[in-house]
Design a protein around this motif. Structure first.
Motif, short mmCIF file in Angstrom:
data_model
loop_
_atom_site.label_atom_id
_atom_site.label_comp_id
_atom_site.label_asym_id
_atom_site.label_seq_id
_atom_site.Cartn_x
_atom_site.Cartn_y
_atom_site.Cartn_z
N LEU A 181 44.05 51.37 48.32
CA LEU A 181 42.92 50.45 48.18
C LEU A 181 41.95 50.59 49.35
CD1 LEU A 181 41.48 48.09 46.80
CD2 LEU A 181 43.03 46.53 47.99
N ARG A 182 42.49 50.70 50.55
CA ARG A 182 41.63 50.85 51.72
C ARG A 182 40.87 52.18 51.70
NH1 ARG A 182 44.92 49.40 57.08
NH2 ARG A 182 42.81 49.73 57.91
N ALA A 183 41.45 53.17 51.03
CA ALA A 183 40.78 54.47 50.92
C ALA A 183 39.83 54.54 49.73
CB ALA A 183 41.82 55.58 50.81
N GLY A 184 39.78 53.47 48.94
CA GLY A 184 38.88 53.44 47.80
C GLY A 184 39.42 54.08 46.54
N GLN A 257 42.34 45.48 38.11
CA GLN A 257 41.87 46.12 36.88
C GLN A 257 40.52 45.57 36.44
OE1 GLN A 257 45.28 45.53 34.21
NE2 GLN A 257 45.87 47.66 34.53
N LYS A 258 40.19 44.35 36.87
CA LYS A 258 38.89 43.77 36.54
C LYS A 258 37.82 44.18 37.54
CE LYS A 258 38.43 39.69 34.97
NZ LYS A 258 38.41 38.21 34.81
N GLY A 259 38.20 44.96 38.55
CA GLY A 259 37.23 45.44 39.52
C GLY A 259 37.12 44.59 40.77
N HIS A 260 38.02 43.62 40.93
CA HIS A 260 37.98 42.79 42.13
C HIS A 260 38.50 43.57 43.34
CE1 HIS A 260 38.15 38.78 39.66
NE2 HIS A 260 37.19 39.59 39.27
N PHE A 261 38.13 43.11 44.51
CA PHE A 261 38.53 43.65 45.81
C PHE A 261 37.79 44.96 46.12
CE2 PHE A 261 42.58 41.62 44.25
CZ PHE A 261 42.44 40.46 44.99
N GLU A 264 36.87 46.98 52.00
CA GLU A 264 36.59 46.16 53.17
C GLU A 264 37.02 44.71 52.99
OE1 GLU A 264 34.18 47.84 51.49
OE2 GLU A 264 34.24 49.66 52.75
N ARG A 265 37.03 44.20 51.77
CA ARG A 265 37.31 42.78 51.52
C ARG A 265 38.39 42.67 50.45
NH1 ARG A 265 33.51 38.98 52.88
NH2 ARG A 265 34.00 37.83 50.98
N HIS A 266 39.61 42.36 50.87
CA HIS A 266 40.70 42.26 49.90
C HIS A 266 41.84 41.41 50.45
CE1 HIS A 266 41.33 46.01 52.30
NE2 HIS A 266 42.56 45.52 52.41
N PHE A 267 41.50 40.26 51.05
CA PHE A 267 42.59 39.48 51.63
C PHE A 267 43.53 38.92 50.56
CE2 PHE A 267 44.57 35.49 52.92
CZ PHE A 267 45.42 36.01 53.89
N GLY A 268 43.02 38.67 49.36
CA GLY A 268 43.93 38.22 48.30
C GLY A 268 45.08 39.20 48.12
#
Length: 293
Positions: A181-184, A257-261, A264-268
């Motif tokens: 996720l951090r790498a995109g 899957q819905k495109g959230h996070f 840079e921003r993914h504290f959830g």
């Protein structure tokens, strides 16, 4: 309500008046009231428990949906992110204290209560008692008036060891997903998140099978003296936390899957990962102190 001082991201965010806290508290009130009455033989307590649980879960669903909408619309800035991190940290700390109480009870029983009962000063309380753990072990005496039925203890092989491998593997797959996720790499993140959820489900399945084996084949129950009560309280509450953590990871996966996070921003995502790694660590303590020692 917000104040924007840095570009388009609010420096702080103050939500408007909300009925969600009162609604959630009301639902929990009826859950606790119903559970207490049901345990004491009042059948209406089951309905109170059910309705309270439905109301509480419905409130949480709407509340979280509102919070997610606020986050995805860009209303949460650095200050909110920091407050979430502190909140999750204190929540996990409270969970550490929760499990610490049960681990302490196990330690106290084995190192203080057991030797005290075996001393000469307590000979009249339990004649011929032998200070061995568990109380059903070879050389021990039966419980007074046969209160505790004979049972067999459980060792680390093989079901607990399999579950240990499953949880440790899930921690690894979750870490891989986080790095992706951090790498995109969203697709890779989603794949490893689904794998993590699957490993959590398998853990619960193995534990359910283990409980059935203990009850039917070993006659080990919650009522099996101090050994049975501490065993099922520790493993049972841990299993509940695994279930909650698995649901958290499932919801995070669906959001991915819905495109959230974003990278840079993914504290959830991070908050759920913290919780899951905490569950992993607790299990390692259980595996060593409950199954091995």
């Amino acid at each position: 309500m917000s104040s924007t001082t840095h570009g388009t991201t609010p420096y702080y965010f103050v939500p408007g008046p909300s009925a969600y806290p009162v609604m959630a508290a009301t639902g929990l009130f009826f859950v606790i009231l119903g559970a207490g009455q049901w345990i004491n033989g009042h059948q209406w307590g089951a309905w109170s428990l059910l309705l309270g649980m439905v109301g509480w879960l419905a409130t949480l669903f709407v509340w979280f949906r509102t919070a997610i909408g606020e986050s995805e619309s860009g209303q949460y800035g650095h200050k909110i992110d920091l407050s979430f991190r502190w909140s999750m940290s204190w929540f996990i700390f409270s969970e550490v204290m929760f499990f610490g109480a049960f681990f302490t009870a196990l330690w106290w029983t084995r190192t203080h209560s057991l030797p005290a009962l075996g001393s000469l000063d307590n000979a009249l309380l339990w004649p011929d008692f032998k200070a061995v753990w568990p109380s059903i072990a070879a050389g021990a005496t039966g419980s007074p008036a046969d209160i505790v039925e004979p049972f067999q203890t459980v060792g680390p092989f093989w079901l607990p060891t399999i579950n240990t491998a499953l949880l440790l593997s899930s921690g690894a797959t979750l870490t891989i997903a986080h790095h992706a996720l951090r790498a995109g790499h969203r697709a890779q993140t989603i794949r490893f998140m689904w794998l993590t959820v699957l490993l959590g489900v398998l853990f619960l399945g193995v534990q359910g099978y283990e409980y059935h084996h203990l009850y039917t084949d070993l006659n080990l129950k919650l009522s099996s003296g101090a050994y049975g009560s501490t065993f099922f309280m520790l493993t049972g509450f841990h299993g509940l936390h695994v279930f909650i953590g698995m649901l958290m990871l499932l919801f995070i996966t669906l959001r991915l899957q819905k495109g959230h996070f974003t990278p840079e921003r993914h504290f959830g995502f991070e908050g759920a990962a913290w919780y899951w790694h905490f569950v992993d660590v607790v299990w390692l303590g259980l595996y060593m102190l409950v199954y091995w020692l």
